[in-house]
Every structure is written in C-alpha cells, then in structure tokens.
Design an enzyme around this catalytic site. Sequence first.
Site, PDB file in Angstrom:
ATOM      1  NE  ARG A  44       4.959 -61.559  -7.971  1.00 31.74           N
ATOM      2  CZ  ARG A  44       5.201 -60.353  -7.451  1.00 31.74           C
ATOM      3  NH1 ARG A  44       4.210 -59.516  -7.258  1.00 31.74           N
ATOM      4  NH2 ARG A  44       6.422 -59.985  -7.139  1.00 31.74           N
ATOM      5  CD  GLU A  62      15.655 -56.441  -9.401  1.00 39.58           C
ATOM      6  OE1 GLU A  62      14.625 -57.124  -9.336  1.00 39.58           O
ATOM      7  OE2 GLU A  62      16.166 -56.083 -10.477  1.00 39.58           O
TER       8      GLU A  62
END
Length: 178
Positions: A66, A103
Amino acid sequence: MNPEPETIAEMLDRLSEIVPDYPSAGISFKDLTPVFADGQGLRRIVDEVIEPFRGQFDVIAGLEARGFVLAAAGAYATGTGMITVRKAGKLPREVFRDEYTLEYGTGTLEIHRDDVAPGTRVLILDDVLATGGTVGSAVRLLELAGAEVIGVGVVLELDGLGGREKLDGHTVHSLQLV
Ligand code: AMP
C-alpha cells in the site's frame, strides 16, 4: 454561509473502513483502499503526507504494497523518483535484506543494492504505522545503502503501539492518530 471545509481526519473517518479481527483475532484492520479509490481523497492524502518534507528529498521509498500507491503518486507529483521496498524474493538482482517483526507476524524486506546512490535523501511513505517494525526495517535498509532518511510519512498512526518511539531520531508525520 459556507460550511466548514472537511478536515483530513473527517475525510479519513468518512472514507476508510475498519475491519475487526482481520487478518487475525484482535487486530482492528484499517482499510484505506476506499480513500485510494476516491479521486479527491487520494490527492489529499498524498499532498498532505509529503507536505512537511517538500524540497527535502530526492526520492520517495514506498513499502510494499500500500505504500507503493502513496510513494508513486508523491514521486510523480514532486518530479522525484521512487524506490520499491519489497517483500522477500520479489527483486531479481542483488539486494540488501532486513528481517523485522510487525503487529501480526514477521517479515523480510529487500531493496536492490544499486537502487539508491549513497547520500540520496529519501522520504519513506506507508499507509499505517503500527509497531514501527516495517518502517524501521526500511530505514535500516536505506541507511545500509548509504541513503539519508529525511523523514517518514504515514496516513494513519496507531496509538499505543510504540511505532513513533521505535523510529526515534527520525521525523514522523502522520495525518491521523487512531
Ligand atoms: P508495523 O510494522 O507494526 O508498524 O505495521 C505496519 C505495516 O503493517 C504497514 O505496512 C501496514 O500496512 C500494516 N498494518 C499493521 N497493522 C495494521 C492495521 N491495524 N491496519 C492496517 N494495516 C496494518
């Protein structure tokens, strides 16, 4: 009277989607693809994420995937080049490689050894800053290549995950803290 112009945070709240428990339980995934798909939204996030760094960089590095959207648009808008910081195994020639944690897992990033000349001033862009593992890896790679990382721009910064602290010493500009 004209209505107040929409703030960047209002625009992001209106267009972005929050997907609970994706890609795994407990993760609140911030999906910016509807912002990318909106003409004014895309232009605004790109313009605002690079704004504090204008004139300070020679090239923009985008993090797969992205970050590529932001970096390519920002590079085009500012007449600079773009570096693709890629996941392992995608680049065909000699690479610098760095392993990192994020994460929800671990990963490896690579850049072509000759994509960045020593001394090049680089702005790093990505969509979301969470723990800072991914951007930290990109910083290490670019510095290994001899580049000077002049700053980091992200659209969303996740609060409480320590990403900004991990990038201590580098200027971080985020459009919204969530
Ligand atoms: P981190 O390395 O922990 O800072 O994670 C940042 C990278 O993982 C970015 O490339 C993001 O696209 C992605 N990411 C991590 N957490 C999220 C989240 N909650 N929502 C959307 N993308 C995320």
